[in-house]
Each structure stands twice: as C-alpha cells, then as structure tokens.
Design a protein around this motif. Structure first.
Motif, PDB file in Angstrom:
ATOM      1  N   PRO A  70       0.817  -1.227   0.000  1.00  0.00           N
ATOM      2  CA  PRO A  70       0.000   0.000   0.000  1.00  0.00           C
ATOM      3  C   PRO A  70       0.854   1.282   0.000  1.00  0.00           C
TER       4      PRO A  70
ATOM      5  N   VAL B 257       2.358   1.769  -3.491  1.00  0.00           N
ATOM      6  CA  VAL B 257       1.339   2.284  -4.422  1.00  0.00           C
ATOM      7  C   VAL B 257       1.184   3.788  -4.225  1.00  0.00           C
TER       8      VAL B 257
ATOM      9  N   ARG C 110      -0.596  -1.733  -7.939  1.00  0.00           N
ATOM     10  CA  ARG C 110      -0.621  -2.718  -6.855  1.00  0.00           C
ATOM     11  C   ARG C 110      -0.149  -4.076  -7.363  1.00  0.00           C
TER      12      ARG C 110
END
Length: 167
Positions: free
Chosen positions: A14, A17, A44
């Motif tokens: 995360p 990203v 992702r």
C-alpha cells in the motif's frame, strides 16, 4: 531523525502504491504528454508480483519513525546481445521517489546509496537514472550523488498518435 533503508516487503505494497501515484502526479505536472497517472490496480499488481518471487527488480524502502516515506527501484538490465557493438557491462536503472515533506532531509541520498550497493551486489557496473523531461530537481539530486551525463538519448514521435487526443 534516523532513516532506515530496507528491502521492501509484501506489507509495504500500500505504501509503494501511494509513492508511485504521488510520483506520477508530480511528473504529470512537469509534462502531461510524456507522463500519466497509472491505474491503482495495475500499480498494486506490479509491486505484488515483484515482491512475490524472483525478479530483476529490487525494491528498497526508506522509513522515518516507522513510516515508509521513500523507495527506490533497482531494475537490472540484460547485457547487450552478442550481435550489438556495446561492450557487455551489467547495468541497472534506478527510480527514486521521496514523499513531499521528506525531501532535502537525506532520505533520497540514503536510498541512492543503498540502491548503488544493491546494483553492485547484483553485478551491475553502471547505474542509470533516466530523466525524460526537464526536471531540474531530479538532475540536481542525481548530479549531487555523482551521476553525470552519459551519451544522449534522442527521440521523435512517429506520428502514430496523431489521431489520438492529447492531454
């Protein structure tokens, strides 16, 4: 504040990203014809695939007080094929991202040092940092770390996009 540079892990996806998208938005402001903001799912998926197994990409992250605030991708390049005139020298491209608010505090330098070591440990003799549009900040950053111009990359659009709408 101490900066910890370490290999990226699956739990970092995360944050990776977010870093990629922040970097994309910054680059689109520089040149919306050359750059784009990729789809979140594609980004992702890329990071999950790279971190899942054997890859020619090494991803390192920089943490400050437990927060991932930067990353560097070290992309190992294939040696030139036997039929080309370039002398075979293992090389790598590097792509560095540091979040706004953490720039100018040594995060990028720490990532770059670790990236150069990772590239050398993988047998790379040369590291490249491609800058494809006027980006004085990037040129200044890499130049301060000892990077110098190496040849010239010329490009020309083929016209295949002439019927497509431009941003």
């Amino acid at each position: 504040m101490p900066i910890l540079v370490r290999a990226a892990e699956r739990e970092d996806v995360p944050a990776l990203v977010c870093l990629r998208l922040a970097n994309a938005e910054r680059h689109v402001q520089l040149d919306p014809v050359i750059y784009r903001v990729p789809e979140v799912e594609a980004v992702r998926r890329h990071f999950e695939e790279v971190l899942a197994g054997e890859s020619k990409v090494v991803i390192l992250v920089a943490e400050v007080v437990g927060e991932v605030v930067g990353m560097v991708e070290v992309v190992l390049l294939a040696d030139p094929p036997d039929h080309q005139i370039l002398a075979p020298r293992r090389a790598a491209e590097i792509h560095t991202v540091v979040l706004d608010g953490h720039r100018g505090k040594g995060v990028g330098a720490a990532l770059l040092t670790a990236a150069e070591k990772a590239a050398a440990d993988s047998g790379a003799l040369v590291v490249y940092a491609g800058i494809f549009t006027p980006n004085e900040g990037a040129v200044r950053f890499y130049s301060s770390a000892g990077f110098e111009p190496r040849g010239t990359l010329l490009s020309k659009e083929t016209g295949a996009l002439s019927g497509m709408a431009r941003p």
